[in-house]
Design an enzyme around this catalytic site. Structure first.
Site, short mmCIF file in Angstrom:
data_model
loop_
_atom_site.label_atom_id
_atom_site.label_comp_id
_atom_site.label_asym_id
_atom_site.label_seq_id
_atom_site.Cartn_x
_atom_site.Cartn_y
_atom_site.Cartn_z
N ASP A 18 0.81 -1.22 0.00
CA ASP A 18 0.00 0.00 0.00
C ASP A 18 0.84 1.27 0.00
OD1 ASP A 18 0.72 -0.11 2.67
OD2 ASP A 18 -1.32 -0.16 3.47
N TRP A 19 2.18 1.12 -0.02
CA TRP A 19 3.08 2.26 -0.22
C TRP A 19 4.08 1.99 -1.33
CZ3 TRP A 19 6.90 -0.95 0.52
CH2 TRP A 19 6.81 -1.91 1.54
N ASN A 52 4.19 -10.17 10.55
CA ASN A 52 3.47 -8.91 10.65
C ASN A 52 1.98 -9.12 10.44
OD1 ASN A 52 3.20 -5.82 10.46
ND2 ASN A 52 2.34 -6.48 8.50
N GLU A 53 1.22 -8.94 11.49
CA GLU A 53 -0.25 -8.85 11.45
C GLU A 53 -0.98 -10.13 11.06
OE1 GLU A 53 -1.21 -5.30 9.16
OE2 GLU A 53 -0.67 -4.04 10.85
N GLU A 82 2.84 0.38 15.72
CA GLU A 82 2.48 0.96 14.41
C GLU A 82 1.32 1.91 14.58
OE1 GLU A 82 1.48 -1.30 10.98
OE2 GLU A 82 3.20 -2.64 11.15
C1 BMA Z 1 0.40 -1.89 8.61
C2 BMA Z 1 1.73 -2.36 8.12
C3 BMA Z 1 1.83 -2.40 6.64
C4 BMA Z 1 1.09 -1.28 6.00
C5 BMA Z 1 0.72 -0.22 6.98
C6 BMA Z 1 -0.09 0.89 6.40
O1 BMA Z 1 -0.59 -2.80 8.46
O2 BMA Z 1 2.08 -3.54 8.73
O3 BMA Z 1 1.37 -3.62 6.17
O4 BMA Z 1 1.84 -0.76 4.96
O5 BMA Z 1 -0.01 -0.74 8.04
O6 BMA Z 1 -1.32 0.42 5.91
#
Ligand code: BMA
Length: 889
Positions: free
Chosen positions: A198-199, A463-464, A561
């Protein structure tokens, strides 16, 4: 054993130099350099650098333009759909060929490839993150040796793997359309973001992204040397655990000596080295009790002292077998998850060398789609920028790559702690035998390569993915879920965690981020709500809620995050765009935005507190919009980070005791809107300048609770202070202060946050005479009894700038001159100017401060140029913008 072979190695953290001592011992022949490269039907044939990748080679030889230019990511999709062959021809000396064993070592192949030496298939690869070692003795000749690597399209390979997986789907199949990416990246062990994120763009690269070499030896080879510091609390003494991975051709008895010359500590062991390519040996060296061991500390907490470890191995008759050297550091790390009085959850914080540390920093993504472009300069610049902004931690996020050695070396030296993810992100993953085997090897190799680095304080498996499973991102029907839960545990617990615990028990391990940590484990590794603020770490995004209102944020134990997007500046966009692209409604502006509704979200969030630019001149309107998105982002992340920092000592309704704030994200992969605080190319966004302040050791934070203004003193220092808040009221219409109030002195303990001022806003304004929420604003700072200021000055808006009364254009003039420190800019303003922004255009460099609230008529800002420049050049390039400049009367 009859040959006395001298084998000398020099090892320093993975960067290994080996030299021949007497012409007969381990020889290394690099095969890096210029290779031939062609596509599957040979319509394209060129030379290519190794290490490197296909895209870089094609660009360097003029076959393609800059892949980042405008829409070239779409135009060049064919590159990643084709297969590519790398080939080189080389001579090998007789001496080399006469060695008992010769290895062909490929440190990084991207990704699925077959490797042929002189027409013989020596092996295949399927994991970008594994080094591959093939035994090729007997296959080499004197001249015209050919090494050929056939690389399959990663996109096609991933699709084949997905199609072979017929029992059930492993989501997501494809990225969302807005990302313009490729499908099934979870089926290939490759940077997950290379298929788009997404980036970031979709550039599923191909290539030999790390070095290729031959190594020849007669007796043994030291594959890895790693050192882990161990602390004995009872005896208050240090020792060093030294791990060696040895490839031995014959069993050997050897004397191993470990020596820490600076600490006057040394020990010798007699050991039997077994025959085989992968036996490991562990020795412990106790540090001399009378030596004063200087520790490794995170940035802001102390030095990062290193010591030299010398390792020698000798045959029993004294002949040297092996000599290696490594940098070692001493530090302890604990992840503390304990029950808390007054809360139903657990703490979640890191203790380094026994000291609880608030983690301040950001998340790291790959610095380029093509890793060969991530030069030492790029790394130094980005990591230096992180340290300069008072960060002490970076999270190497799990959708990219395990970074190069130089990255971790720089983190060690800068005191930047690393939260290291394994490379799995935002997806479910297969668990077929071959996939798991490859992952185990990947984890093993990365742990051995990286475990000596004191900067790495935690391994985290993905991650997630816990959150994706628990909160059902992929709409998996309930009756099918058990398979995915089982796969989750198989991959991250039974395999990844098992390998980590075996190879590096010295650090904490987390199964995911975000996670509830110990609570997730208790719930079978997938918590019912991994975002629970009472446990573990949290990711939190909310783009449309008012980010100036701290009530919108979760009072988490640890925020790993959170963030908001902004656009980079025009000087960063210019090289990859045309004038016709410079508007928010252009195809380009939409194309570069990979996050659904991202451009609208930025403007909506900005519009909550600012009027949007209204210039009738299209270019001004565009640059003003870029600027405003940066103002919005900087202010949002500042508010949120300040909330986390002031929550470190507090429990409210069982929530709080926050001990980490890592915003998303530090850096960019290309020139596009994103959450980053540093633009592609290294230019600091406004957020990064503000981060240097909001991550300062001592920080004053203001917020309102109902109508009460509170000012907290946050301190990351070790020592206690007595501080008071000094609050100055200004009118928007004039840079002369209206009045100043001082609180009483309050004890601010080291490592705490405490209220130092509390008062009703209305009363405060009344004391200052004719002042209202709309006509006035507050500036404040912390000082000791004798007036010594601690931490940066800060300010608090009592209304949105769009409602401010008396805010007028400040008519800022800027004059560049040179003094003994370099270039400086003298600014003059006629009135209060919010968000003053100096932009040096194409001249790389940093201002001493930027994006500030100007509360005086004069201010001087220094410019540290990244290359030679002059007063004239900076004068021409410099633009100064403040909020009022966005609005034509
Ligand atoms: C989180 C990160 C990335 C993503 C960001 C922005 O979920 O772990 O996967 O780029 O948010 O959406």
């Amino acid at each position: 054993m009859n040959v006395h072979v001298l084998v000398f190695f020099l090892l320093s953290f993975g960067v290994r130099e080996v030299w021949s001592h007497d012409g007969i011992s381990p020889l290394v022949q690099s095969l890096d350099g210029e290779w031939n490269l062609w596509n599957s039907n040979e319509s394209i044939s060129l030379t290519a650098r190794v290490p490197g990748c296909v895209h870089t080679a094609l660009q360097e030889r003029g076959f393609i333009q800059d892949p980042y230019f405008r829409f070239n990511d779409l135009l060049y999709e064919w590159i990643s759909l084709d297969n590519w062959t790398y080939a080189t021809t080389f001579v090998v000396s007789k001496e080399f060929r006469s060695k008992r064993q010769v290895l062909l070592i490929l440190d990084g192949v991207d990704t699925a490839a077959s490797v042929w030496l002189n027409g013989v298939l020596v092996g295949s690869t399927d994991n970008m993150f594994c080094p591959y070692v093939f035994r090729v003795q007997g296959l080499l000749k004197a001249a015209n040796n050919t090494l050929t690597v056939h690389i399959l399209s990663s996109v096609v390979f991933a699709a084949q793997k997905r199609n072979a997986h017929t029992a059930y789907s492993v989501p997501p199949e494809c990225p969302p359309d807005v990302q313009k990416g490729q499908c099934h990246v979870n089926f290939i062990r490759k940077a997950q973001s290379s298929f788009s994120w997404d980036w970031g763009p979709s550039f599923p690269g191909a290539g030999l992204w790390k070095g290729v070499r031959l190594e020849a030896f007669d007796l043994l080879r030291l594959v890895h040397l790693a050192a882990l510091p161990l602390y004995d609390i009872v005896r208050s003494s240090w020792s060093l655990q030294v791990d060696m991975l040895v490839d031995a051709l014959v069993p050997t008895s050897a004397q191993i000596t470990l020596d820490l010359p600076e600490l006057h500590s040394s020990v010798t062991f007699l050991t039997n080295i077994r025959q085989g390519p992968g036996f490991t040996y562990t020795f412990t060296l106790h540090v001399n009790a009378s030596s004063n061991v200087k520790l490794w500390w995170p940035n802001g907490h102390g030095q990062q002292t290193s010591y030299r470890l010398l390792v020698t191995a000798r045959l029993l008759d004294g002949f040297a077998l092996l000599q290696a050297q490594s940098k070692v550091y001493f530090r302890r790390v604990e992840l503390v998850q304990e029950s808390i009085a007054g809360s139903s959850g657990l703490t979640f914080y890191f203790r380094i060398n026994g000291k609880p540390i608030f983690l301040k920093g950001s998340n790291w993504i790959p610095a380029h789609s093509f890793q060969d472009r991530v030069t030492p300069h790029v790394l130094e610049d980005l990591l230096g920028s992180a340290a300069e902004a008072n960060m002490n931690v970076l999270r190497v996020w799990g959708g990219g790559v395990y970074e190069q050695d130089a990255f971790y070396e720089a983190c060690d030296e800068n005191g930047l702690m690393v939260w290291q993810d394994f490379m799995f992100a935002c997806a479910m993953y297969p668990t077929e035998d071959d996939f798991v085997r490859s992952v185990r090897e990947e984890v093993y190799q990365q742990i051995w390569r990286l475990k000596s680095h004191p900067s790495i304080i935690v391994w985290s498996a993905n991650n997630e993915n816990e959150a994706a499973l628990a909160t059902d991102w992929f709409h998996i029907p309930i009756w099918k879920r058990p398979v995915y839960f089982k796969d989750y545990v198989t991959l991250y617990v039974d395999n990844i965690m098992a390998v980590v615990k075996q190879e590096d028990p010295s650090r904490p391990f987390l199964v995911s981020s975000p996670t509830n940590g110990a609570e997730s484990e208790r719930e079978g590794y997938v918590a019912s709500d991994p975002y629970d603020p009472r446990y573990g770490d949290t990711h939190f995004y909310s783009y449309l809620d008012d980010c100036w209102d701290w009530r919108a944020f979760p009072r988490a134990r640890f925020a790993s995050e959170y963030g908001f997007q902004s656009w980079p500046s025009l000087s960063t966009l210019r090289p990859v765009s045309l004038a016709e692209d410079w508007s928010m409604s252009s195809r380009f502006a939409r194309h570069r935005q990979h996050h659904q509704d991202g451009n609208q979200q930025m403007l909506k969030q900005a519009a909550l507190h600012f009027h949007l630019p209204n210039s009738s001149e299209p270019l001004a309107n565009f640059t003003h919009t870029l600027y405003l998105t940066q103002v919005m982002q900087a202010q949002c992340v500042k508010t949120q980070t300040e909330f986390y920092r002031r929550s470190r000592s507090e429990l409210v309704g069982g929530l709080g005791n926050t001990m980490g704030a890592l915003y998303w994200q530090l850096n960019d992969i290309w020139q596009a809107p994103s959450w980053s605080s540093i633009e592609f190319g290294g230019k600091w966004k406004m957020l990064h300048y503000l981060a240097a302040d909001f991550f300062a050791d001592v920080l004053p934070v203001a917020f309102e609770d109902d109508d009460t203004l509170l000012i907290y003193a946050v301190s990351d220092l070790s020592q206690d202070l007595k501080l008071r808040a000094v609050v100055t009221v200004y009118a928007w219409s004039t840079p002369e202060p209206l009045c100043t109030l001082k609180s009483d002195l309050v004890a601010v303990l080291g490592g705490s946050a405490i209220a130092v001022f509390k008062g009703r806003v209305a009363a405060l304004l009344a004391e200052c005479g004719r002042c209202s929420r709309f006509s006035c604003l507050l500036a404040f700072r912390l000082e000791e009894g004798d007036g010594t200021q601690h931490g940066p000055a800060n300010h608090h808006f009592l209304c949105s700038p769009k409602d401010a009364l008396g805010l007028r254009p400040p008519n800022i003039t800027a004059k560049v001159r040179e003094d003994e420190t370099g270039l400086v800019v003298d600014l003059q303003a006629s009135t209060v100017a919010p968000f003053v922004w100096l932009d040096a255009g194409d001249i790389p460099g940093r201002f001493s401060t930027n994006g500030f609230l100007m509360l005086s008529r004069n201010r001087t800002v220094a410019f540290r140029a990244g290359r030679n420049t002059s007063v004239t050049e900076l004068t021409q390039a410099l633009t100064v913008t403040s909020l009022s400049d966005l609005y034509s009367p």
